[in-house]
Design an enzyme around this catalytic site. Structure first.
Site, PDB file in Angstrom:
ATOM      1  N   CYS A  68      -5.907  -3.384  -6.041  1.00 50.05           N
ATOM      2  CA  CYS A  68      -6.394  -1.647  -6.111  1.00 50.05           C
ATOM      3  C   CYS A  68      -5.131  -1.002  -6.622  1.00 50.05           C
ATOM      4  CB  CYS A  68      -6.893  -1.666  -4.580  1.00 50.05           C
ATOM      5  SG  CYS A  68      -5.814  -1.121  -3.369  1.00 50.05           S
ATOM      6  N   HIS A 107      -4.752   1.324   0.557  1.00 53.18           N
ATOM      7  CA  HIS A 107      -5.662   1.493  -0.589  1.00 53.18           C
ATOM      8  C   HIS A 107      -5.537   2.767  -1.434  1.00 53.18           C
ATOM      9  CE1 HIS A 107      -9.277   0.388  -2.740  1.00 53.18           C
ATOM     10  NE2 HIS A 107      -9.903   1.133  -2.340  1.00 53.18           N
ATOM     11  N   ASP A 122     -13.207   4.817  -7.607  1.00 51.88           N
ATOM     12  CA  ASP A 122     -12.392   3.463  -6.841  1.00 51.88           C
ATOM     13  C   ASP A 122     -12.680   2.276  -7.570  1.00 51.88           C
ATOM     14  OD1 ASP A 122     -11.128   1.633  -5.655  1.00 51.88           O
ATOM     15  OD2 ASP A 122     -11.985   2.096  -3.678  1.00 51.88           O
TER      16      ASP A 122
END
Length: 290
Positions: A68, A107, A122
């Site tokens: 991520c 994150h 995302d």
């Protein structure tokens, strides 16, 4: 770093001058279907870099994916360079088995503002938790997408992203009780605030996730790629194919166990990546779902 090289990497050929929601969604979907969510560098004896030039080299020039912090940092750079109004945000991930949010900000999320409306973008949650469209920053509204329904809720200054999932059908009886299967139909994903972040604020998380015994990324080799019909995941030697909504309100999840010799070819043919070093496939005991 060349923005055109990025667009070539994700196969995006549409105009670059339209800064609307349709274009944002198009760019986003091109990335999630060409750039895998993966941590294979760790299991090739390499480190997961957080420097933008290193990420660009890994994903764009060497045709790899990333986790991520990497794929969303690249997306943030690409959208900003293209001309979108962007903000980097930080998230706290909810563990499915603990139902608790991480104490550390682990994150990276991208917020994009278009005509006064804010959207969460995302590209780095992967597996069957991956959104396929930007999620508008509105509290309490169900936002149906192909993978599932996504819902944001605001409590004080904190926003929570939840997922309402379909039932799943596993035709192979051997894998009905697989620990990789998500059992919850209502899944908490992560929480975040709207405080702007810088990439330096994620450096400790990037290190922690590579060295902590409690990190699933150290415990498992993972590769996940979205497809027009669903998502492919490789965890250790277990390959899964998920087809979204193959019949009403039900996903189809198919399993296959690979041999070590098959992994390299699967990475090339299914995930479209080649590794420069030998991969040591791993699927340890830490809880992790697809």
């Amino acid at each position: 770093m060349d923005i055109e090289a990025y667009y070539q990497r994700i196969g995006y050929k549409n105009p670059r001058n339209k800064l609307d929601l349709e274009s944002l969604t198009d760019i986003f979907q091109h990335q999630i279907r060409t750039v895998p969510y993966e941590n294979l560098s760790i299991h090739c004896g390499e480190s997961m870099e957080l420097d933008l030039e290193a990420i660009f080299d890994q994903i764009v020039r060497r045709n790899r994916g990333g986790w991520c912090l990497q794929v969303n940092y690249l997306l943030y750079w690409a959208l900003t360079t293209t001309g979108f109004e962007t903000t980097m945000l930080g998230g706290f991930v909810c563990g499915s088995h603990t139902d608790k949010y991480s104490t550390g900000m682990i994150h990276l999320i991208v917020q994009v503002t278009i005509n006064g409306r804010n959207y969460i973008v995302d590209a780095g949650f992967g597996r069957s938790y991956q959104m396929w469209q930007p999620v508008e920053l509105i509290s309490g509204k169900d936002q149906p997408q192909v993978p599932s329904i996504f819902r944001l809720r605001e409590e004080g200054e904190t926003w929570y992203l939840d997922q309402i999932r379909r039932q799943q059908h596993v035709p192979d009886q051997e894998f009905l009780n697989s620990e990789l299967l998500e059992r919850k139909t209502h899944r908490k994903l992560y929480c975040f605030t709207l405080q702007p972040r810088t990439i330096e604020e994620f450096e400790s998380a990037n290190t922690y996730l590579q060295i902590s015994p409690s990190s699933p990324f150290l415990d498992k080799s993972i590769c996940s790629l979205q497809t027009p019909e669903g998502v492919h995941c490789l965890v250790g030697l277990i390959l899964t194919f998920r087809t979204y909504n193959y019949k009403e309100n039900t996903d189809l999840v198919e399993f296959k166990v690979l041999t070590e010799e098959e992994v390299e070819e699967v990475l090339k043919t299914i995930f479209n990546i080649s590794l420069g070093k030998k991969l040591v496939s791993k699927n340890g005991n830490l809880f992790f779902t697809i």
